[in-house]
Design a protein around this motif. Structure first.
Motif, PDB file in Angstrom:
ATOM      1  N   ALA A 199      19.544  54.669  19.584  1.00 57.85           N
ATOM      2  CA  ALA A 199      18.480  53.597  18.824  1.00 57.85           C
ATOM      3  C   ALA A 199      16.822  54.281  19.325  1.00 57.85           C
ATOM      4  O   ALA A 199      16.524  54.844  18.540  1.00 57.85           O
ATOM      5  N   LYS A 204      14.351  56.471  27.236  1.00 62.94           N
ATOM      6  CA  LYS A 204      15.264  58.075  27.097  1.00 62.94           C
ATOM      7  C   LYS A 204      14.294  58.372  27.739  1.00 62.94           C
ATOM      8  O   LYS A 204      15.386  60.190  28.098  1.00 62.94           O
ATOM      9  N   ALA A 295      18.513  57.219   8.206  1.00 61.09           N
ATOM     10  CA  ALA A 295      18.528  57.629   8.622  1.00 61.09           C
ATOM     11  C   ALA A 295      19.849  57.299   9.294  1.00 61.09           C
ATOM     12  O   ALA A 295      19.577  56.990  10.213  1.00 61.09           O
ATOM     13  N   GLU A 326      29.057  51.421  14.636  1.00 61.15           N
ATOM     14  CA  GLU A 326      29.431  49.891  15.051  1.00 61.15           C
ATOM     15  C   GLU A 326      29.993  49.644  13.051  1.00 61.15           C
ATOM     16  O   GLU A 326      30.675  49.445  12.717  1.00 61.15           O
TER      17      GLU A 326
HETATM   18  P1  AMP Z   1      21.093  52.173  22.590  1.00 66.89           P
HETATM   19  O1  AMP Z   1      21.072  50.847  22.977  1.00 66.89           O
HETATM   20  O2  AMP Z   1      19.346  52.938  22.841  1.00 66.89           O
HETATM   21  O3  AMP Z   1      22.138  53.177  23.785  1.00 66.89           O
HETATM   22  O4  AMP Z   1      21.109  52.646  21.021  1.00 66.89           O
HETATM   23  C1  AMP Z   1      22.691  51.932  21.035  1.00 66.89           C
HETATM   24  C2  AMP Z   1      22.345  51.764  19.522  1.00 66.89           C
HETATM   25  O5  AMP Z   1      21.907  52.901  18.398  1.00 66.89           O
HETATM   26  C3  AMP Z   1      23.860  51.467  18.542  1.00 66.89           C
HETATM   27  O6  AMP Z   1      23.943  49.750  18.512  1.00 66.89           O
HETATM   28  C4  AMP Z   1      23.688  52.374  17.052  1.00 66.89           C
HETATM   29  O7  AMP Z   1      23.689  51.306  16.390  1.00 66.89           O
HETATM   30  C5  AMP Z   1      22.509  52.449  17.266  1.00 66.89           C
HETATM   31  N1  AMP Z   1      21.407  53.918  16.540  1.00 66.89           N
HETATM   32  C6  AMP Z   1      22.366  54.839  16.416  1.00 66.89           C
HETATM   33  N2  AMP Z   1      21.568  55.758  15.785  1.00 66.89           N
HETATM   34  C7  AMP Z   1      21.035  55.488  14.707  1.00 66.89           C
HETATM   35  C8  AMP Z   1      19.830  55.782  13.987  1.00 66.89           C
HETATM   36  N3  AMP Z   1      20.351  56.351  13.194  1.00 66.89           N
HETATM   37  N4  AMP Z   1      19.152  54.168  13.197  1.00 66.89           N
HETATM   38  C9  AMP Z   1      19.510  52.826  13.602  1.00 66.89           C
HETATM   39  N5  AMP Z   1      20.229  53.048  14.878  1.00 66.89           N
HETATM   40  C10 AMP Z   1      20.896  53.641  15.440  1.00 66.89           C
END
Ligand code: AMP
Length: 399
Positions: A199, A204, A295, A326
């Motif tokens: 996210a 990161k 996006a 998901e």
């Molecule tokens: P993280 O915990 O930061 O690794 O984020 C993981 C989460 O990022 C997952 O639950 C995904 O649904 C979310 N994610 C990935 N890409 C996107 C996006 N483009 N917009 C919003 N959420 C995202």
């Protein structure tokens, strides 16, 4: 300084071994374990200690009881599952400290296993409290940490306890984690490619900073890519952007470029008119994200670009999904990359719960080189940090 591992301890026979494991397994509403990888991951260490006729005292946390005894966070289901997996009785102690526990440990015979109750039933655990750590020892003579996933936490059963047990070592799961990490980051076979998604950029950015000094290519997907793209002047509509991190993100991007690291961002994406599995969606180039859309996945051109970028990689480290995997509509980018990474000839190292889940759901777990058991711990290693639980093993492991 190097870590001592359990197979370097000469005499385990009859010794009381305090083993910190991570049995923080997911449970359903009826207290059934839905996934027991974490328990299976420690079996080699437990079996080794059993073969050597040690007395094994297992300690773990489960969930977030926040320093209070709450039965729904009892270690009972984990003890029961371990017992089934080993085909051997695993006694559950009524607590993790106190005279009853001590009596139970004192009565153990070689080859016995006792599982302590959740160490997070006491606030002293997360406070790394010395008094609590001393009480946890319960007469054990050897400390073994095989809980990589909590080793980035200075908690009593991971850190302070080493002040009170003379012999400290790590288990085989930890050994695997450290070996693979070293293969990826210390002595990688190049080209080394890092794939980051998920996210947010926050959490990161330090990883990216550190990776700039180590990797040949960085691929950024997921929500975090849009903070970079916004910084580059693209209109990203309602996509996830951390405005306060745009500047830092751009500095990191420039640093990577200055160091000759190739930096890949999505060139197209799947946009949706709302954050919902049933939202209307379409594929657009990054230049054409509609103002009120967001996006939620990388598009097919990005998949092709990223897949090509990893073609000749010899080592790949991956953390974080490429989209909201998901939801079916936004999962294709992540799963396509799972396949591309699995098909590569590289040593592939996967870290983080979401990426692990994606690789498993994509049916490619067995084709990956190594799937780390640590989310936060894995990221902190990638950040170049020393993990407190590993540092104490280094400091005290050779005495
Ligand atoms: P993280 O915990 O930061 O690794 O984020 C993981 C989460 O990022 C997952 O639950 C995904 O649904 C979310 N994610 C990935 N890409 C996107 C996006 N483009 N917009 C919003 N959420 C995202």
């Amino acid at each position: 300084m190097s870590i001592r591992y359990i197979d370097e301890i000469k005499d385990l026979e009859g010794k009381k071994v305090f083993m910190r494991v991570d049995f923080n397994v997911p449970l359903d509403d009826n207290q059934n374990i839905t996934e027991d990888t974490r328990i299976r991951g420690v079996l080699p260490t437990i079996n080794y200690a059993l073969d050597k006729k040690a007395k094994i005292v297992l300690a773990s946390h489960l969930g977030r009881p926040k320093g209070e005894r709450k039965e729904k966070y009892s270690m009972a289901p984990a003890a029961e599952r371990l017992s089934k997996l080993l085909g051997k009785e695993v006694k559950l102690a009524p607590d993790c400290i106190g005279s009853q526990v001590q009596a139970m440990v004192d009565a153990m015979k070689p080859g016995d296993i006792v599982m302590l109750e959740n160490v997070r039933f006491y606030p002293g655990e997360e406070k790394n409290d010395n008094e609590f750590a001393q009480a946890l020892v319960n007469g054990c003579e050897i400390y073994v940490n095989d809980a990589f996933a909590v080793s980035h936490r200075a908690h009593a059963s991971v850190h302070a306890i080493t002040n009170f047990i003379p012999v400290v070592a790590a288990g085989f799961l930890m050994k695997n984690e450290m070996n693979y990490f070293d293969k990826a980051m210390k002595n990688p076979i190049r080209p080394l490619v890092a794939i980051l998604g998920g996210a947010k950029v926050s959490g990161k950015i330090e990883v990216l900073e550190n990776l700039c000094d180590k990797v040949d290519k960085i691929i950024v997907g997921g929500g975090m890519a849009f903070t970079f793209l916004k910084g580059m002047g693209y209109n990203v509509g309602k996509s996830l952007v951390e405005e306060d991190l745009i500047e830092t993100a751009m500095k990191t991007y420039e640093k990577a470029r200055a160091k000759g690291v190739k930096f890949y961002l999505p060139v197209d994406c799947v946009v949706a008119d709302q954050f919902s599995a049933t939202a209307e969606n379409k594929i657009v180039p990054i230049q054409e994200i509609p103002e009120s859309w967001m996006a939620l996945d990388i598009g097919p051109a990005s998949v092709a670009l990223f897949s090509e970028a990893i073609q000749n990689a010899k080592t790949i480290v991956w953390n974080g999904p490429m989209g909201v995997f998901e939801m079916d509509a936004f999962s294709r980018g992540t799963f396509a990359l799972v396949t591309a990474v699995a098909n590569s000839y590289a040593l592939t190292i996967i870290g983080g719960g979401d990426t692990d889940a994606a690789v498993n759901r994509g049916g490619e777990a067995s084709r990956m080189g190594y799937i780390s058991t640590g989310g936060g711990a894995f990221l902190e290693l990638l950040e170049g940090k020393k993990l407190p639980g590993i540092q104490v093993l280094e400091e005290k492991g050779n005495k």
